[in-house]
Write a protein that holds these residues in place. Sequence first.
Motif, mmCIF file in Angstrom:
data_model
loop_
_atom_site.group_PDB
_atom_site.id
_atom_site.type_symbol
_atom_site.label_atom_id
_atom_site.label_comp_id
_atom_site.label_asym_id
_atom_site.label_seq_id
_atom_site.Cartn_x
_atom_site.Cartn_y
_atom_site.Cartn_z
ATOM 1 N N SER A 32 2.279 -7.749 -8.941
ATOM 2 C CA SER A 32 1.112 -7.006 -9.389
ATOM 3 C C SER A 32 -0.059 -7.331 -8.473
ATOM 4 O O SER A 32 0.027 -8.206 -7.627
ATOM 5 C CB SER A 32 0.774 -7.343 -10.841
ATOM 6 O OG SER A 32 0.480 -8.706 -10.948
ATOM 7 N N GLY A 33 -1.131 -6.620 -8.649
ATOM 8 C CA GLY A 33 -2.313 -6.853 -7.829
ATOM 9 C C GLY A 33 -2.452 -5.801 -6.753
ATOM 10 O O GLY A 33 -1.902 -4.710 -6.834
ATOM 11 N N ASP A 34 -3.203 -6.132 -5.712
ATOM 12 C CA ASP A 34 -3.448 -5.195 -4.623
ATOM 13 C C ASP A 34 -2.249 -5.113 -3.702
ATOM 14 O O ASP A 34 -1.612 -6.121 -3.389
ATOM 15 C CB ASP A 34 -4.669 -5.633 -3.818
ATOM 16 C CG ASP A 34 -5.953 -5.548 -4.634
ATOM 17 O OD1 ASP A 34 -6.004 -4.708 -5.548
ATOM 18 O OD2 ASP A 34 -6.878 -6.321 -4.342
ATOM 19 N N SER A 35 -1.963 -3.908 -3.257
ATOM 20 C CA SER A 35 -0.874 -3.698 -2.313
ATOM 21 C C SER A 35 -1.367 -3.983 -0.897
ATOM 22 O O SER A 35 -2.527 -3.724 -0.558
ATOM 23 C CB SER A 35 -0.376 -2.252 -2.380
ATOM 24 O OG SER A 35 0.162 -1.985 -3.646
ATOM 25 N N ALA A 36 -0.476 -4.514 -0.091
ATOM 26 C CA ALA A 36 -0.813 -4.783 1.304
ATOM 27 C C ALA A 36 -0.758 -3.483 2.105
ATOM 28 O O ALA A 36 0.010 -2.581 1.793
ATOM 29 C CB ALA A 36 0.166 -5.792 1.884
ATOM 30 N N LYS A 37 -1.590 -3.403 3.134
ATOM 31 C CA LYS A 37 -1.559 -2.226 4.006
ATOM 32 C C LYS A 37 -0.528 -2.385 5.105
ATOM 33 O O LYS A 37 -0.029 -1.400 5.638
ATOM 34 C CB LYS A 37 -2.944 -1.971 4.598
ATOM 35 C CG LYS A 37 -3.943 -1.549 3.537
ATOM 36 C CD LYS A 37 -5.242 -1.119 4.135
ATOM 37 C CE LYS A 37 -6.166 -0.677 2.998
ATOM 38 N NZ LYS A 37 -7.353 -0.046 3.492
ATOM 39 N N VAL A 38 -0.213 -3.630 5.446
ATOM 40 C CA VAL A 38 0.832 -3.890 6.443
ATOM 41 C C VAL A 38 1.876 -4.821 5.828
ATOM 42 O O VAL A 38 1.567 -5.636 4.957
ATOM 43 C CB VAL A 38 0.268 -4.515 7.741
ATOM 44 C CG1 VAL A 38 -0.648 -3.542 8.455
ATOM 45 C CG2 VAL A 38 -0.443 -5.806 7.462
ATOM 46 N N CYS A 39 3.086 -4.699 6.272
ATOM 47 C CA CYS A 39 4.197 -5.490 5.754
ATOM 48 C C CYS A 39 3.994 -6.971 6.076
ATOM 49 O O CYS A 39 3.672 -7.332 7.211
ATOM 50 C CB CYS A 39 5.507 -4.986 6.363
ATOM 51 S SG CYS A 39 6.960 -5.918 5.846
#
Length: 88
Positions: A32-39
């Motif tokens: 949960s939380g913020d998704s990353a923009k890069v792997c």
Amino acid sequence: MAGGWSRDGAVQDQIDASLQEAVERARQRLVSGDSAKVCAECGLAIPEARRKAIPGVQLCINCQSELEGDEVQSAGMNRRGSKGSQLR
């Protein structure tokens, strides 16, 4: 239909318990939380659609697929014992 020393419905209770344990294990693995923009693994961009669909995603599809392929799937514990032990 119960067999041996088990009561009626005991088999279904075992199935329900195994299913509930599997659901709990799956819930614990959710991010949960913020998704990353890069792997976090390979550094490639994670598509916007994936970030919206899976909150908290940290890996691209390829890295996530590799990770899930490496995990050992556990069928849980056999609550009734092996079939061979029942025949003895």
